[in-house]
Design a protein around this motif. Structure first.
Motif, PDB file in Angstrom:
ATOM      1  N   GLY A   1      52.594  21.423  46.809  1.00 45.75           N
ATOM      2  CA  GLY A   1      52.053  22.495  45.967  1.00 45.75           C
ATOM      3  C   GLY A   1      51.834  23.773  46.759  1.00 45.75           C
ATOM      4  O   GLY A   1      52.128  24.878  46.286  1.00 45.75           O
ATOM      5  N   PHE A   2      51.334  23.607  47.979  1.00 45.44           N
ATOM      6  CA  PHE A   2      51.077  24.762  48.840  1.00 45.44           C
ATOM      7  C   PHE A   2      52.385  25.502  49.112  1.00 45.44           C
ATOM      8  O   PHE A   2      52.469  26.724  48.992  1.00 45.44           O
ATOM      9  N   ALA A   3      53.407  24.737  49.457  1.00 44.54           N
ATOM     10  CA  ALA A   3      54.706  25.343  49.774  1.00 44.54           C
ATOM     11  C   ALA A   3      55.293  26.032  48.542  1.00 44.54           C
ATOM     12  O   ALA A   3      55.876  27.122  48.643  1.00 44.54           O
ATOM     13  N   ALA A   4      55.129  25.429  47.395  1.00 48.17           N
ATOM     14  CA  ALA A   4      55.698  26.016  46.177  1.00 48.17           C
ATOM     15  C   ALA A   4      55.037  27.350  45.858  1.00 48.17           C
ATOM     16  O   ALA A   4      55.695  28.307  45.436  1.00 48.17           O
ATOM     17  N   GLU A   5      53.710  27.417  46.045  1.00 49.45           N
ATOM     18  CA  GLU A   5      53.016  28.680  45.764  1.00 49.45           C
ATOM     19  C   GLU A   5      53.460  29.755  46.754  1.00 49.45           C
ATOM     20  O   GLU A   5      53.704  30.910  46.369  1.00 49.45           O
ATOM     21  N   CYS A   6      53.586  29.376  48.034  1.00 48.24           N
ATOM     22  CA  CYS A   6      54.025  30.338  49.058  1.00 48.24           C
ATOM     23  C   CYS A   6      55.430  30.860  48.745  1.00 48.24           C
ATOM     24  O   CYS A   6      55.741  32.027  49.006  1.00 48.24           O
ATOM     25  N   ALA A   7      56.258  29.979  48.193  1.00 44.14           N
ATOM     26  CA  ALA A   7      57.632  30.366  47.888  1.00 44.14           C
ATOM     27  C   ALA A   7      57.678  31.475  46.840  1.00 44.14           C
ATOM     28  O   ALA A   7      58.628  32.260  46.800  1.00 44.14           O
ATOM     29  N   LEU A   8      56.628  31.577  46.012  1.00 44.80           N
ATOM     30  CA  LEU A   8      56.615  32.625  44.981  1.00 44.80           C
ATOM     31  C   LEU A   8      56.648  34.015  45.586  1.00 44.80           C
ATOM     32  O   LEU A   8      57.099  34.966  44.950  1.00 44.80           O
ATOM     33  N   VAL A   9      56.131  34.160  46.814  1.00 45.01           N
ATOM     34  CA  VAL A   9      56.175  35.478  47.461  1.00 45.01           C
ATOM     35  C   VAL A   9      57.115  35.466  48.666  1.00 45.01           C
ATOM     36  O   VAL A   9      57.167  36.437  49.425  1.00 45.01           O
ATOM     37  N   GLY A  10      57.812  34.356  48.875  1.00 47.28           N
ATOM     38  CA  GLY A  10      58.740  34.275  49.999  1.00 47.28           C
ATOM     39  C   GLY A  10      58.062  34.093  51.349  1.00 47.28           C
ATOM     40  O   GLY A  10      58.649  34.420  52.385  1.00 47.28           O
ATOM     41  N   ALA A  11      56.844  33.567  51.346  1.00 46.78           N
ATOM     42  CA  ALA A  11      56.127  33.368  52.614  1.00 46.78           C
ATOM     43  C   ALA A  11      56.385  31.967  53.169  1.00 46.78           C
ATOM     44  O   ALA A  11      56.653  31.026  52.420  1.00 46.78           O
TER      45      ALA A  11
ATOM     46  N   LEU B   1      58.405  19.760  54.499  1.00 48.58           N
ATOM     47  CA  LEU B   1      58.212  20.408  53.193  1.00 48.58           C
ATOM     48  C   LEU B   1      58.123  21.927  53.286  1.00 48.58           C
ATOM     49  O   LEU B   1      58.028  22.600  52.271  1.00 48.58           O
ATOM     50  N   PHE B   2      58.093  22.432  54.508  1.00 47.34           N
ATOM     51  CA  PHE B   2      57.865  23.871  54.700  1.00 47.34           C
ATOM     52  C   PHE B   2      59.129  24.565  55.200  1.00 47.34           C
ATOM     53  O   PHE B   2      59.387  24.624  56.405  1.00 47.34           O
ATOM     54  N   PRO B   3      59.947  25.132  54.305  1.00 47.37           N
ATOM     55  CA  PRO B   3      61.133  25.884  54.758  1.00 47.37           C
ATOM     56  C   PRO B   3      60.678  27.137  55.498  1.00 47.37           C
ATOM     57  O   PRO B   3      59.626  27.709  55.194  1.00 47.37           O
ATOM     58  N   GLN B   4      61.456  27.555  56.480  1.00 45.21           N
ATOM     59  CA  GLN B   4      61.073  28.698  57.313  1.00 45.21           C
ATOM     60  C   GLN B   4      61.948  29.907  57.002  1.00 45.21           C
ATOM     61  O   GLN B   4      63.168  29.807  56.977  1.00 45.21           O
ATOM     62  N   GLY B   5      61.302  31.028  56.815  1.00 37.56           N
ATOM     63  CA  GLY B   5      62.004  32.275  56.554  1.00 37.56           C
ATOM     64  C   GLY B   5      62.732  32.794  57.783  1.00 37.56           C
ATOM     65  O   GLY B   5      62.521  32.298  58.899  1.00 37.56           O
ATOM     66  N   GLU B   6      63.560  33.813  57.570  1.00 37.48           N
ATOM     67  CA  GLU B   6      64.349  34.365  58.675  1.00 37.48           C
ATOM     68  C   GLU B   6      63.495  35.021  59.744  1.00 37.48           C
ATOM     69  O   GLU B   6      63.940  35.174  60.888  1.00 37.48           O
ATOM     70  N   HIS B   7      62.284  35.447  59.385  1.00 36.15           N
ATOM     71  CA  HIS B   7      61.426  36.105  60.379  1.00 36.15           C
ATOM     72  C   HIS B   7      60.745  35.092  61.289  1.00 36.15           C
ATOM     73  O   HIS B   7      60.076  35.475  62.240  1.00 36.15           O
TER      74      HIS B   7
END
Lengths: 324, 324
Positions: A119-129, A28-34
């Protein structure tokens, strides 16, 4: 290998097992490029630019910070992320990575943990974290431990920079979550707007950095109560603060709750937390757009540094809450 | 202002209060030069160099990961820090900053929390890391949440780099903590060397980076059991691993515990965790100093990727423990 089938709707953590659940959650946790290495190794590996790293951590305990019958697992996930993301917002920073620890009873439904993570992942996605790591273990009650890591592109705004003569300003709705909590505590589910505000706060994640760029001299996130947080800011800055009660909007739902529960709606605004509004100080003049002047910074008087008054007098109501 | 007096010896968290205790705890955490803002603001602020940041998080729950009657608060502090520092060690990294969350009953002695923090700080000092933030809240049992942040000066060593034909090697004593836990579980307090090893593990914090520089191809920290961790390494690398039982030293205290409790001392070595020894793979030849060859990396056979055998056969004993 084919992926394992999803757990049965009524499966518990104990049925699914630690490793089965972890693989469900990590998906459920996509990972950013960093993120060079995400969850699953001894540690996550991030690529960061040189500069100011900001870090904060928070615990949430079932029955104390949330109730499973008052909010969905997804709501709790949103709130857990929001309160940590908001801490970085209050520094003028922005999160890029979070870790989340979940301690839970063996009979917790696996679906609760999965919905929480969603829900946690969705909230983090709002700032791209990205959620880059975590831990899962057994305990007698649900405890959620979040750490957030981020960056500041300008000097971070501390609690300690307020100077007498400056303005105190507020950004974001305030008192709504406290109103929602108050009605839930009496067994009601409305006004819906307030209950929703409690269940799923909506911090203004761009406001912190914008305030920093606009010259905020001190800033704090209101999680435990407006007057209590104003007190922290005043104490760390070595100043006093006077809050002007007439400055606060008292929107209709707050007035309705006040009338229904027999409480002064202003007390929800002054003593309530959980909306994750920001409180900051600015030089005299107009505060940035989106900010409302709600008081002023004074030299310490009889109350000493850290004293907070309302309309020039001591406040008799609750200013926030303490944990012990 | 004069500092507040220290809490009375029998004071509880509830007596001392959240903010009183936090100021006691924060005073125990010296801040390194990279820490621009330590505990007390909405977030800590660190100055970091560009590069690989490594991050890990762990939960410890009373009654499950520690017992207050089996170890002092200071011991628990050392262990909580050690298991997190060890995770970065296993990447070839080194910690610079940690956060620690403590959820605890209101009747927990304040002295326990202070002694815990003292042990935690002392363990962090071994690698020069700072405790830059934390959280304190009430819960029905003690839950400790630690996040560690560090740097890798070379490419991090993952679990996934082992290749058939390479050696499996061990660094650090292994089975001692499991022996200590076994005797405590039967109500004994000796052999003292094992009990001490359980109470206060002594990870070799320089070994991970040295192994990385010496060409370790995969590495993992043994926290949950040697064979279980070998299995994670094998699974992530898509290989099989055979462990050679004759490779393990069985020192006198392990033999004494085996005889007293009627268990095979080898089972403590193969199934035990908590010593935070390192397991790594290297190209054939001599492993670096301090490492002992304990097995070899094989192409996946009938057991598929992730299979771990002992002397070429399936192992019948416990390989580690799971959390649910």
């Amino acid at each position: 290998m084919a992926p394992p089938p999803p757990p049965a709707p009524d499966a518990t953590l104990s049925d699914v097992g630690e490793f089965g659940l972890i693989s469900e959650l990590v998906a459920l946790f996509p990972q950013g490029e960093h993120v060079l290495v995400g969850p699953g190794d001894d540690a996550a590996v991030l690529r960061v630019r040189a500069g100011h790293v900001v870090v904060s951590t928070d615990l949430m305990v079932e029955g104390r910070h949330f109730r499973r019958d008052w909010a969905t697992a997804e709501d709790v996930g949103h709130r857990a992320a929001a309160q940590n993301l908001s801490d970085l917002n209050a520094m003028g920073g922005r999160a890029h990575s979070l870790t989340v620890g979940l301690a839970a009873p063996a009979d917790l439904p696996a679906a609760w943990a999965i919905d929480f993570a969603r829900g946690f992942a969705a909230e983090c996605a709002l700032v791209g974290a990205s959620v880059v790591g975590g831990d899962l273990t057994r305990a007698s009650e649900v405890v959620i431990a979040v750490t957030v890591i981020g960056a500041c592109t300008q000097a971070p705004v501390l609690r300690s920079g307020a100077v007498p003569g400056q303005l105190l300003a507020l950004c974001g709705r305030q008192g709504w979550a406290a109103g929602g909590l108050a009605v839930l505590g009496r067994g009601f589910r409305s006004p819906r707007a307030l209950v929703d505000a409690y269940r799923r706060p909506a911090p203004l994640y761009d406001a912190g950095r914008a305030a920093a760029e606009a010259g905020a001299t001190a800033m704090i996130d209101i999680s435990d109560g407006l007057l209590a947080e104003a007190g922290h800011l005043a104490a760390d800055s070595g100043v006093a603060i006077d809050v002007r009660s007439a400055a606060f909007e008292l929107p209709e739902p707050l007035q309705a709750v006040g009338a229904a529960l027999g409480v002064d709606p202003l007390s929800l605004v002054l003593g309530g937390g959980d909306d994750h509004a920001l409180l900051a100080t600015f030089d005299p003049g107009s505060p940035p757009e989106g900010w409302v002047v709600v008081g002023e910074v004074l030299a310490p008087g009889d109350g000493g540094p850290g004293a907070v008054t309302v309309d020039g007098a001591a406040y008799e109501g609750a200013t926030g809450w303490t944990h012990f």
